[in-house]
Design a protein around this motif. Structure first.
Motif, PDB file in Angstrom:
ATOM      1  N   GLY A  57       1.695   9.850  -7.302  1.00 27.75           N
ATOM      2  CA  GLY A  57       2.523   8.859  -8.010  1.00 27.75           C
ATOM      3  C   GLY A  57       2.612   7.356  -7.071  1.00 27.75           C
ATOM      4  N   ASP A  58       3.708   6.810  -7.577  1.00 29.43           N
ATOM      5  CA  ASP A  58       3.427   5.359  -6.690  1.00 29.43           C
ATOM      6  C   ASP A  58       3.761   5.428  -5.157  1.00 29.43           C
ATOM      7  N   VAL A  59       3.332   4.584  -4.499  1.00 28.23           N
ATOM      8  CA  VAL A  59       3.231   4.559  -3.035  1.00 28.23           C
ATOM      9  C   VAL A  59       4.157   3.473  -2.685  1.00 28.23           C
ATOM     10  N   THR A  60       4.915   3.585  -1.601  1.00 33.09           N
ATOM     11  CA  THR A  60       5.593   2.348  -1.020  1.00 33.09           C
ATOM     12  C   THR A  60       5.356   1.975   0.406  1.00 33.09           C
ATOM     13  N   MET A  61       4.845   0.708   0.195  1.00 38.72           N
ATOM     14  CA  MET A  61       4.367   0.003   1.472  1.00 38.72           C
ATOM     15  C   MET A  61       5.853  -0.512   2.107  1.00 38.72           C
ATOM     16  N   VAL A  62       6.209  -0.098   3.082  1.00 37.74           N
ATOM     17  CA  VAL A  62       7.690  -0.459   4.036  1.00 37.74           C
ATOM     18  C   VAL A  62       7.122  -1.732   4.440  1.00 37.74           C
ATOM     19  N   VAL A  63       8.095  -2.915   4.676  1.00 36.10           N
ATOM     20  CA  VAL A  63       8.035  -4.065   5.513  1.00 36.10           C
ATOM     21  C   VAL A  63       9.024  -4.284   6.247  1.00 36.10           C
ATOM     22  N   PRO A  64       9.272  -3.901   7.561  1.00 31.84           N
ATOM     23  CA  PRO A  64      10.305  -3.958   8.433  1.00 31.84           C
ATOM     24  C   PRO A  64      10.929  -5.260   8.763  1.00 31.84           C
ATOM     25  N   PHE A  65      10.579  -6.171   7.897  1.00 36.44           N
ATOM     26  CA  PHE A  65      10.936  -7.378   8.106  1.00 36.44           C
ATOM     27  C   PHE A  65      11.333  -8.308   6.908  1.00 36.44           C
ATOM     28  N   ALA A  66      11.988  -9.378   6.742  1.00 36.68           N
ATOM     29  CA  ALA A  66      12.434 -10.047   5.537  1.00 36.68           C
ATOM     30  C   ALA A  66      11.027 -10.472   4.831  1.00 36.68           C
ATOM     31  N   ALA A  67      11.064 -10.859   3.643  1.00 37.67           N
ATOM     32  CA  ALA A  67      10.032 -11.560   2.682  1.00 37.67           C
ATOM     33  C   ALA A  67       9.531 -12.817   3.464  1.00 37.67           C
ATOM     34  N   GLY A  68       8.454 -12.979   3.239  1.00 42.26           N
ATOM     35  CA  GLY A  68       7.838 -14.417   3.656  1.00 42.26           C
ATOM     36  C   GLY A  68       7.112 -14.642   5.286  1.00 42.26           C
ATOM     37  N   GLY A  69       7.668 -13.524   6.092  1.00 41.68           N
ATOM     38  CA  GLY A  69       7.064 -13.483   7.417  1.00 41.68           C
ATOM     39  C   GLY A  69       5.621 -12.993   7.532  1.00 41.68           C
ATOM     40  N   GLY A  70       5.179 -13.072   8.684  1.00 42.25           N
ATOM     41  CA  GLY A  70       3.874 -12.566   8.914  1.00 42.25           C
ATOM     42  C   GLY A  70       3.716 -11.032   8.459  1.00 42.25           C
ATOM     43  N   SER A  71       4.857 -10.345   8.748  1.00 50.22           N
ATOM     44  CA  SER A  71       4.612  -8.860   8.502  1.00 50.22           C
ATOM     45  C   SER A  71       4.659  -8.766   7.097  1.00 50.22           C
ATOM     46  N   ASP A  72       5.301  -9.379   6.188  1.00 52.25           N
ATOM     47  CA  ASP A  72       5.496  -9.142   4.939  1.00 52.25           C
ATOM     48  C   ASP A  72       4.116  -9.591   4.065  1.00 52.25           C
TER      49      ASP A  72
END
Length: 327
Positions: A42-57
């Motif tokens: 089924g669907d996969v989740t990509m976890v981003v451990p920081f807020a939206a808009g930054g380099g990690s996101d």
């Protein structure tokens, strides 16, 4: 210098994340879709451990889109779980032991957090999939600053108080300022902010004189003449035309070079077939136009590594960080 001394709010978030991680270990796999499966279900989740808009996101979304582009039928949703300088997101992934349905957009906090505060994980708790590239920070100042180079910044810090903005008390920005103190005899007064956006605003607003920021975070200000680059903390100059004229710190006699890596990890305890599934897709992504577009747009150095090679990179990087990061 105040680097590596988290404030009360940050410590509270980190302690909460550590508790969450500890609880997750006991229930690992019980509520994780496809735990033990040879590939995602089924669907996969990509976890981003920081807020939206930054380099990690940006890295997480680019990786998610890139993997989907090379694997028809794959669906990846992005889930931002910020808090505790990344500890909340990493602790959440810790509770998905054995599931191939989760990935996480990792960076240097994966190594710096366990070295500096009490959390329930290290990089060995997870499955390394791919190092996307390396992001070298720039030392930047406003155009009217009397400092014109990294060497000038070091000299000024020895004779007067120089406030320097950093993104997080345990991140790569704190590392480069700590290295300047240890290796070049500087004496900065660092001010931690929650992220690059806040650090940039503080610099532009005059709350701090210097900041260590990634090229993609400040390129607009460079073009508008609102900031100048004093150096790049790298062993060689960038080849991008917009940055080719920025000298390295090493050229200026400041022996500091440190790269923030961008990468993707999966939960620990994966079925070997699931681990190979993600590494193979990551290799295909690295050969795709989507990867080249991402690297160029973020001004990264495209130094990739997969699986065991990525794990070896993390172990080596951890040893280097341990020399400057402390609890």
């Amino acid at each position: 210098m105040r680097a590596f001394i988290p404030g009360r709010r940050m410590l509270a978030a980190l302690c909460a994340a550590a508790l969450l991680g500890g609880c997750a270990i006991g229930s690992a796999g019980q509520d994780s879709p496809g735990a033990g499966a040879a590939r995602p279900v089924g669907d996969v989740t990509m976890v981003v451990p920081f807020a939206a808009g930054g380099g990690s996101d940006i890295a997480g979304r680019a990786m998610a889109d890139g993997l989907v582009s090379v694997q028809p039928g794959l669906r990846i949703n992005v889930d931002n779980r910020e808090g505790g300088q990344g500890a909340v997101g990493y602790s959440y992934l810790l509770g998905k032991q054995g599931s191939p349905n989760y990935l996480l957009a990792a960076e240097t906090s994966l190594l710096a957090l366990p070295l500096s505060v009490q959390v329930a994980f290290t990089h060995r708790s997870f499955t390394p999939i791919m190092k996307l590239g390396e992001d070298f920070t720039l030392l930047v100042a406003r155009p009217d600053s009397p400092m014109r180079s990294c060497a000038d910044a070091v000299a000024h810090s020895r004779t007067r108080r120089v406030l320097a903005g950093i993104s997080g008390a345990v991140g790569p920005d704190a590392v480069v300022f700590a290295q300047m103190e240890r290796l070049a005899g500087a004496d900065f007064d660092t001010v931690p902010y929650e992220g690059g956006g806040e650090t940039l605003a503080a610099l532009l607003g005059g709350q701090v004189e210097l900041a260590s920021l990634n090229p993609s975070e400040v390129m607009g200000q460079f073009r508008a003449g609102q900031l100048k680059a004093l150096c790049v903390f790298s062993d060689q100059r960038y080849t991008y035309p917009e940055l080719a004229g920025v000298p390295t710190s090493l050229e200026q006699g400041v022996p500091v070079s440190f790269a923030q890596f961008r990468g993707v990890i999966a939960p620990g305890g994966l079925n070997p077939a699931a681990r190979q599934y993600w590494i193979e897709l990551a290799r295909r992504f690295a050969d795709s136009p989507a990867y080249r577009d991402y690297v160029a747009s973020e001004y990264l150095q495209p130094r990739v590594a997969f699986g065991e090679d990525f794990a070896a990179y993390l172990a080596d990087n951890e040893r280097g960080l341990a020399q400057v990061v402390r609890r």
